[in-house]
Design a protein around this motif. Structure first.
Motif, PDB file in Angstrom:
ATOM      1  N   VAL A   2     104.910  13.644 -98.445  1.00  0.00           N
ATOM      2  CA  VAL A   2     105.947  13.305 -99.424  1.00  0.00           C
ATOM      3  C   VAL A   2     105.305  12.972-100.768  1.00  0.00           C
ATOM      4  CG1 VAL A   2     107.773  11.643-100.005  1.00  0.00           C
ATOM      5  CG2 VAL A   2     107.605  12.563 -97.683  1.00  0.00           C
ATOM      6  N   TYR A   3     104.207  12.206-100.744  1.00  0.00           N
ATOM      7  CA  TYR A   3     103.510  11.885-101.987  1.00  0.00           C
ATOM      8  C   TYR A   3     102.952  13.153-102.621  1.00  0.00           C
ATOM      9  CZ  TYR A   3     103.475   7.024-100.255  1.00  0.00           C
ATOM     10  OH  TYR A   3     103.815   5.780 -99.791  1.00  0.00           O
ATOM     11  N   GLU A   4     102.406  14.032-101.783  1.00  0.00           N
ATOM     12  CA  GLU A   4     101.850  15.294-102.280  1.00  0.00           C
ATOM     13  C   GLU A   4     102.930  16.117-102.986  1.00  0.00           C
ATOM     14  OE1 GLU A   4      99.647  19.292-100.532  1.00  0.00           O
ATOM     15  OE2 GLU A   4      99.876  17.556 -99.214  1.00  0.00           O
TER      16      GLU A   4
ATOM     17  N   ASN B 176     105.700  15.004-104.388  1.00  0.00           N
ATOM     18  CA  ASN B 176     106.060  14.336-105.651  1.00  0.00           C
ATOM     19  C   ASN B 176     105.065  14.657-106.755  1.00  0.00           C
ATOM     20  OD1 ASN B 176     108.392  13.090-104.746  1.00  0.00           O
ATOM     21  ND2 ASN B 176     107.333  11.250-104.099  1.00  0.00           N
ATOM     22  N   VAL B 177     103.787  14.634-106.430  1.00  0.00           N
ATOM     23  CA  VAL B 177     102.768  14.925-107.430  1.00  0.00           C
ATOM     24  C   VAL B 177     102.873  16.378-107.880  1.00  0.00           C
ATOM     25  CG1 VAL B 177     100.296  15.075-107.902  1.00  0.00           C
ATOM     26  CG2 VAL B 177     101.180  13.165-106.568  1.00  0.00           C
ATOM     27  N   LEU B 178     103.007  17.288-106.931  1.00  0.00           N
ATOM     28  CA  LEU B 178     103.085  18.716-107.284  1.00  0.00           C
ATOM     29  C   LEU B 178     104.296  19.032-108.145  1.00  0.00           C
ATOM     30  CD1 LEU B 178     101.907  20.240-103.898  1.00  0.00           C
ATOM     31  CD2 LEU B 178     100.717  20.394-106.099  1.00  0.00           C
ATOM     32  N   VAL B 179     105.430  18.416-107.863  1.00  0.00           N
ATOM     33  CA  VAL B 179     106.629  18.623-108.690  1.00  0.00           C
ATOM     34  C   VAL B 179     106.379  18.118-110.113  1.00  0.00           C
ATOM     35  CG1 VAL B 179     109.021  17.869-109.046  1.00  0.00           C
ATOM     36  CG2 VAL B 179     108.277  18.677-106.793  1.00  0.00           C
TER      37      VAL B 179
ATOM     38  N   LEU C 128      96.927  13.620-106.217  1.00  0.00           N
ATOM     39  CA  LEU C 128      97.105  14.728-105.278  1.00  0.00           C
ATOM     40  C   LEU C 128      95.984  14.749-104.246  1.00  0.00           C
ATOM     41  CD1 LEU C 128      98.725  17.236-104.473  1.00  0.00           C
ATOM     42  CD2 LEU C 128      97.321  18.538-106.104  1.00  0.00           C
ATOM     43  N   ARG C 129      94.758  14.578-104.709  1.00  0.00           N
ATOM     44  CA  ARG C 129      93.611  14.542-103.794  1.00  0.00           C
ATOM     45  C   ARG C 129      93.772  13.421-102.770  1.00  0.00           C
ATOM     46  NH1 ARG C 129      89.827  11.105-103.826  1.00  0.00           N
ATOM     47  NH2 ARG C 129      90.133  10.487-105.982  1.00  0.00           N
ATOM     48  N   ILE C 130      94.166  12.248-103.252  1.00  0.00           N
ATOM     49  CA  ILE C 130      94.332  11.088-102.382  1.00  0.00           C
ATOM     50  C   ILE C 130      95.452  11.332-101.376  1.00  0.00           C
ATOM     51  CG2 ILE C 130      94.969   8.639-102.340  1.00  0.00           C
ATOM     52  CD1 ILE C 130      93.647   8.557-105.243  1.00  0.00           C
ATOM     53  N   ALA C 131      96.576  11.863-101.840  1.00  0.00           N
ATOM     54  CA  ALA C 131      97.703  12.147-100.941  1.00  0.00           C
ATOM     55  C   ALA C 131      97.290  13.125 -99.848  1.00  0.00           C
ATOM     56  CB  ALA C 131      98.885  12.707-101.741  1.00  0.00           C
ATOM     57  N   ARG C 132      96.526  14.135-100.221  1.00  0.00           N
ATOM     58  CA  ARG C 132      96.072  15.114 -99.231  1.00  0.00           C
ATOM     59  C   ARG C 132      95.088  14.489 -98.241  1.00  0.00           C
ATOM     60  NH1 ARG C 132      95.753  20.362-103.282  1.00  0.00           N
ATOM     61  NH2 ARG C 132      97.949  20.940-102.978  1.00  0.00           N
TER      62      ARG C 132
END
Length: 120
Positions: free
Chosen positions: A93-95, A97-100, A83-87
């Motif tokens: 979209v990656y963020e 996916n991680v949150l879900v 999540l940190r990396i996606a942000r």
């Protein structure tokens, strides 16, 4: 790959991890994700895929290699890294996916407030 020309290529190890996971060889999957993370601990996909792998293992199984963190705790640790990396990379979209996935883990552990927080 036999010549060692791609020994530092994260995508190779990440994709090997995916294939091993799908074939049921979870130890080999973990090993390949570990290699990818040793090359670059700030790579999104090995963190995300390790989180997915840990999410599918038994909840009460303890891992002595990580100071007895449960697979759920490890799963969330890898998802938080992803999540940190996606942000940081502004990959929405990656963020999502991680949150879900994190919400599903929190729901499974009856932490409904945290699950809701992931999705709001």
């Amino acid at each position: 790959m036999k010549n060692g020309g791609f020994k530092d290529e994260i995508r190779i190890y990440n994709n090997l991890g995916i294939i091993y996971k799908r074939s049921g060889n979870l130890e080999a999957a973990k090993s390949n994700y570990d290699i990818a993370l040793n090359i670059d601990k700030n790579s999104f996909f090995p963190n995300y895929n390790m989180g997915v792998l840990k999410a599918h293992q038994k909840d009460n199984e303890l891992n002595p290699k990580t100071n007895n963190l449960s697979n759920i705790e490890e799963c969330l640790m890898y998802f938080e890294n992803a999540l940190r990396i996606a942000r940081e990379q502004k990959e929405e979209v990656y963020e999502i996916n991680v949150l879900v996935n994190m919400a599903l883990i929190y729901e499974r552990t009856i932490e409904y407030d945290k699950a809701i927080c992931c999705l709001e």
